[in-house]
Design a protein around this motif. Sequence first.
Motif, PDB file in Angstrom:
ATOM      1  N   GLU A  74       8.792   4.393  -1.013  1.00  0.00           N
ATOM      2  CA  GLU A  74       7.787   4.887  -2.493  1.00  0.00           C
ATOM      3  C   GLU A  74       7.728   4.592  -3.711  1.00  0.00           C
ATOM      4  N   THR A  75       8.661   4.164  -4.372  1.00  0.00           N
ATOM      5  CA  THR A  75       9.051   3.525  -5.134  1.00  0.00           C
ATOM      6  C   THR A  75       7.672   2.501  -5.835  1.00  0.00           C
ATOM      7  N   GLN A  76       7.901   1.473  -5.008  1.00  0.00           N
ATOM      8  CA  GLN A  76       6.081   0.187  -4.638  1.00  0.00           C
ATOM      9  C   GLN A  76       5.250   0.731  -4.462  1.00  0.00           C
ATOM     10  N   VAL A  77       5.183   1.541  -4.487  1.00  0.00           N
ATOM     11  CA  VAL A  77       3.913   2.124  -4.143  1.00  0.00           C
ATOM     12  C   VAL A  77       3.159   2.561  -5.757  1.00  0.00           C
ATOM     13  N   ARG A  78       3.745   3.803  -6.173  1.00  0.00           N
ATOM     14  CA  ARG A  78       3.572   4.301  -7.285  1.00  0.00           C
ATOM     15  C   ARG A  78       3.552   2.837  -8.354  1.00  0.00           C
ATOM     16  N   MET A  79       4.721   1.938  -8.662  1.00  0.00           N
ATOM     17  CA  MET A  79       4.268   0.750  -8.895  1.00  0.00           C
ATOM     18  C   MET A  79       2.597  -0.242  -8.751  1.00  0.00           C
ATOM     19  N   GLY A  90       4.588 -11.334  -8.142  1.00  0.00           N
ATOM     20  CA  GLY A  90       3.546 -11.322  -6.684  1.00  0.00           C
ATOM     21  C   GLY A  90       3.247 -10.287  -5.657  1.00  0.00           C
ATOM     22  N   LEU A  91       2.305  -9.783  -5.082  1.00  0.00           N
ATOM     23  CA  LEU A  91       2.265  -8.811  -3.881  1.00  0.00           C
ATOM     24  C   LEU A  91       3.526  -8.457  -3.492  1.00  0.00           C
ATOM     25  N   PRO A  92       4.777  -7.895  -3.592  1.00  0.00           N
ATOM     26  CA  PRO A  92       5.181  -7.636  -2.662  1.00  0.00           C
ATOM     27  C   PRO A  92       4.996  -6.877  -0.926  1.00  0.00           C
ATOM     28  N   ASN A 151       6.160  -5.333   5.942  1.00  0.00           N
ATOM     29  CA  ASN A 151       5.241  -5.332   6.496  1.00  0.00           C
ATOM     30  C   ASN A 151       3.904  -5.097   4.923  1.00  0.00           C
ATOM     31  N   ALA A 152       3.009  -5.907   5.289  1.00  0.00           N
ATOM     32  CA  ALA A 152       1.947  -5.269   4.145  1.00  0.00           C
ATOM     33  C   ALA A 152       1.934  -4.147   4.232  1.00  0.00           C
ATOM     34  N   TYR A 153       1.676  -3.545   2.356  1.00  0.00           N
ATOM     35  CA  TYR A 153       1.104  -2.525   2.485  1.00  0.00           C
ATOM     36  C   TYR A 153      -0.692  -1.943   2.752  1.00  0.00           C
TER      37      TYR A 153
END
Length: 143
Positions: free
Chosen positions: A44-49, A95-97, A103-105
């Motif tokens: 959830e945090t990474q999606v917001r970031m 970079g892209l997490p 898995n990739a977002y």
Amino acid sequence: MKSRMQGFTLLEMIVVLVIIGLIMGLVGPRLFSQADKAKVQTAETQVRMLKGALETMRLDIGRFPTAEEGLQALVTRPADARAAGRWEGPYLDDGLPADPWDNAYRYEPVPSETQPITLYSLGADGKPGGESYDADVGYLPKR
């Protein structure tokens, strides 16, 4: 004087191992459920970031990345000359997490239920849908 060897008997060691096993049987599941909960919160945090980085990029180049550019446009200058001239990236420091399940977002430049973009993780099972820790996390596509 006799010197007596000191140590544990086999029975004492078995009793200790049984006690440790019982404690782990009680505590282990709680620890693992906390780890699963932490992974969902991380997603959830990474999606917001990522959404914040996408919004910043949109302010610079005037649009969200295309489906072909995807999230890679946050770290790599777009091929489109007009967008590349205004690109001020990279928009992510490290970079892209990947999501917490490695898995990739998923990203699409189409509106989700609540946002102007679709950006989400497929959850623990890596499949669309799901419940509990397998549920998708983020700004999901309209169904």
